[in-house]
Design an enzyme around this catalytic site. Sequence first.
Site, PDB file in Angstrom:
ATOM      1  N   THR A 412       0.874  -1.820  -0.014  1.00 23.03           N
ATOM      2  CA  THR A 412       0.219  -0.290   0.413  1.00 23.03           C
ATOM      3  C   THR A 412       0.295   1.093   0.088  1.00 23.03           C
ATOM      4  O   THR A 412       1.859   1.121   0.269  1.00 23.03           O
ATOM      5  CB  THR A 412      -0.895  -0.347   0.933  1.00 23.03           C
ATOM      6  N   THR A 430      -4.175   1.119  -2.742  1.00 19.41           N
ATOM      7  CA  THR A 430      -3.471  -0.443  -2.580  1.00 19.41           C
ATOM      8  C   THR A 430      -3.761  -0.841  -3.688  1.00 19.41           C
ATOM      9  O   THR A 430      -5.085  -0.486  -4.690  1.00 19.41           O
ATOM     10  CB  THR A 430      -4.202  -0.609  -1.245  1.00 19.41           C
ATOM     11  N   GLU A 449      -6.652  -7.524  -3.324  1.00 22.27           N
ATOM     12  CA  GLU A 449      -8.157  -7.429  -2.157  1.00 22.27           C
ATOM     13  C   GLU A 449      -8.930  -7.804  -1.503  1.00 22.27           C
ATOM     14  O   GLU A 449      -9.309  -8.138  -0.853  1.00 22.27           O
ATOM     15  CB  GLU A 449      -8.510  -5.781  -2.407  1.00 22.27           C
ATOM     16  N   SER A 476     -10.590  -3.144   5.776  1.00 23.05           N
ATOM     17  CA  SER A 476      -9.020  -2.716   5.657  1.00 23.05           C
ATOM     18  C   SER A 476      -9.174  -1.906   6.328  1.00 23.05           C
ATOM     19  O   SER A 476      -9.434  -2.422   7.293  1.00 23.05           O
ATOM     20  CB  SER A 476      -9.668  -1.907   4.470  1.00 23.05           C
ATOM     21  N   GLY A 497       0.754  -0.580   4.962  1.00 24.85           N
ATOM     22  CA  GLY A 497       1.751  -1.576   5.895  1.00 24.85           C
ATOM     23  C   GLY A 497       0.739  -2.904   6.647  1.00 24.85           C
ATOM     24  O   GLY A 497       1.113  -3.297   7.268  1.00 24.85           O
ATOM     25  N   GLY A 498      -0.558  -3.207   5.600  1.00 22.20           N
ATOM     26  CA  GLY A 498      -0.820  -4.067   5.888  1.00 22.20           C
ATOM     27  C   GLY A 498      -1.912  -4.004   6.971  1.00 22.20           C
ATOM     28  O   GLY A 498      -2.289  -2.655   7.953  1.00 22.20           O
TER      29      GLY A 498
HETATM   30  N1  GLY Z   1      -5.013  -4.495   1.816  1.00 23.71           N
HETATM   31  C1  GLY Z   1      -4.955  -3.163   3.004  1.00 23.71           C
HETATM   32  C2  GLY Z   1      -5.964  -2.923   3.478  1.00 23.71           C
HETATM   33  O1  GLY Z   1      -6.419  -2.708   2.620  1.00 23.71           O
HETATM   34  O2  GLY Z   1      -5.694  -2.988   4.968  1.00 23.71           O
END
Ligand code: GLY
Length: 591
Positions: A412, A430, A449, A476, A497-498
């Site tokens: 992201t 992202t 996603e 998310s 950062g996930g």
């Molecule tokens: N794919 C990262 C998020 O949406 O948190």
Amino acid sequence: MNFAVALKTACVLLTAWAIASGHPAAAQEASERIAPEAGHGLRADVAPPATAREFMVVSANPEASRAGLAILEKGGNAIDAMIAVQVVLGLVEPQSSGLGGGAFVVYWDQKTQKLTTLDGRETAPAEATPDLFLDAGGKPLRFFDAVIGGRSVGTPATVALLETAHRNYGKLDWASLFEPAIALAERGFEVSPRLNASIGQSAESLFGYEATRDYFLSEEAVPLPAGTVLKNPAYAATLRDIAKGGAEAFYGGEIAQAIVDTVRGAQDNPGRLSMRDMADYKIVERAPVCVTYRVYEVCGMGPPSSGALTVGQILKLVEPYDLAALGPDNAQSWRMIGDASRLAFADRGLYMADSDFVDMPKGLLNADYLRERAKLLEGAGALPQDAVKPGTPPADHALLLAPGMTPELPSTSHLSIVDGEGNVVSMTTTIENSFGSRLMVRGFLLNNELTDFSFLPERDGVPVANRVEPGKRPRSSMSPSIVFKDGKPVLAIGSPGGSQIIGYVAQAIIAHLDWGMDVAQAVAMPHLLNRFGPFEVEADTRAEAFAPALEALGYDVAVKDMNSGLHAIAISTDGLSGGADPRREGLAVGR
Ligand code: GLY
């Protein structure tokens, strides 16, 4: 227990008593005794923030920041600049975000004094079923078996988001916002060290598809070296089509058909995206989710993001404690932030999902609920694992849900923009994993996603809130945020950062608001965060000095690389100051 650990434990207990007894002087004295040795504090030794009087852009790449600046210098507003930045990022940082992905925007409109959020999250195809990520035996797929190919691709949302934002708030001519990216794609840009390293890390999967092999690897199948001038005429042509025809050129006709054909035709792992999904895609404008935090209001993106709810819970859980007095160099501050985060993640795991599909409890930010839950932090050491359970926030209906299983790896990009009129954009964008699904169409990568859904749709017959359902948006962690004081925006911030995004953003907000760090220090500060159990401590930074104290408090500690990309702008009567995370290649520029 050796002497050093025993001493730290004694000091920790003394500090815990001081905090519990509400004795700030004692707490401060005790805190000093457990602080790491002098010279090992967490305040980063970094250059002062970039400053500007009129406007500013902070993004993950200098080319993108400069493209945004050029738009602002031409009289464009923050939304115009956001569009120019995003389409350049899709070229120069293609592994992180782009036309094939999705994004959330938190937007402060100065003229109307209105804060709004735009939900540009991808949707699950109409043909998706809850078992999308289960194998033939009903077991969850391995993460990369799910990611790579068409199965993980949700309906791309970024182009619709850019167009909606522009239609509602933009100022300059739509087509003109694509010119910097088109010129750069045709002229060529230099592959950055970070892009080179990312290609190296994903080389095997990029080699697996002709389009990514041809674009990201040399003829000898070597990752393109940093400094290689890379042209992307296919991307330039796609941008020209969108510049001329708007989002319709993307969601209908040849581009949509190319996306759908690529997804459905992906070797080994075809997906279920259809032309109907493309045609039906809609941006949703949603009310922001805000919490008061001390004298501030912290606002961000609500469901389908768990960002603002979870950041908000962390802040409300630590609010009763005097973090300012304790300071950053005190393991007790991190105990409270870490356990607040564990509690917030417990609620997140059970309750949070796309609220258009799941009847979430209404009281996840209820002040009484969180004040009561914050009492769990009064103890002396780490909360035992069996105490870290989801709470029972106020709800207007019965709830029977099981915790999900969502592997969320860092990825992201985040950009923050303030324009000359006082409008503020905080956008996190992202394609999910680095290089998304690895499928490339007309010069851009398609997202993965859908792997942000829980792979398990249920446990023992009890449904998981974040299970796959047709048309639903995966949960998310993205946390684009704007902080207000006395009704005026004072900070725009967010990070990639996930699921670590949540901790990065909460930590930087605390660093800036409670510990008085400027934005450059706040984004550079070494990370300590806790999501599901082990205390994650950023490797090769001064945070490592906290590991023994955290272990003495009862945590398992995991020292690891923590790859945030915090990009922030602080707004005050003195002007703007911007901080770009030194862990990435970003740049803060303004005038
Ligand atoms: N794919 C990262 C998020 O949406 O948190």
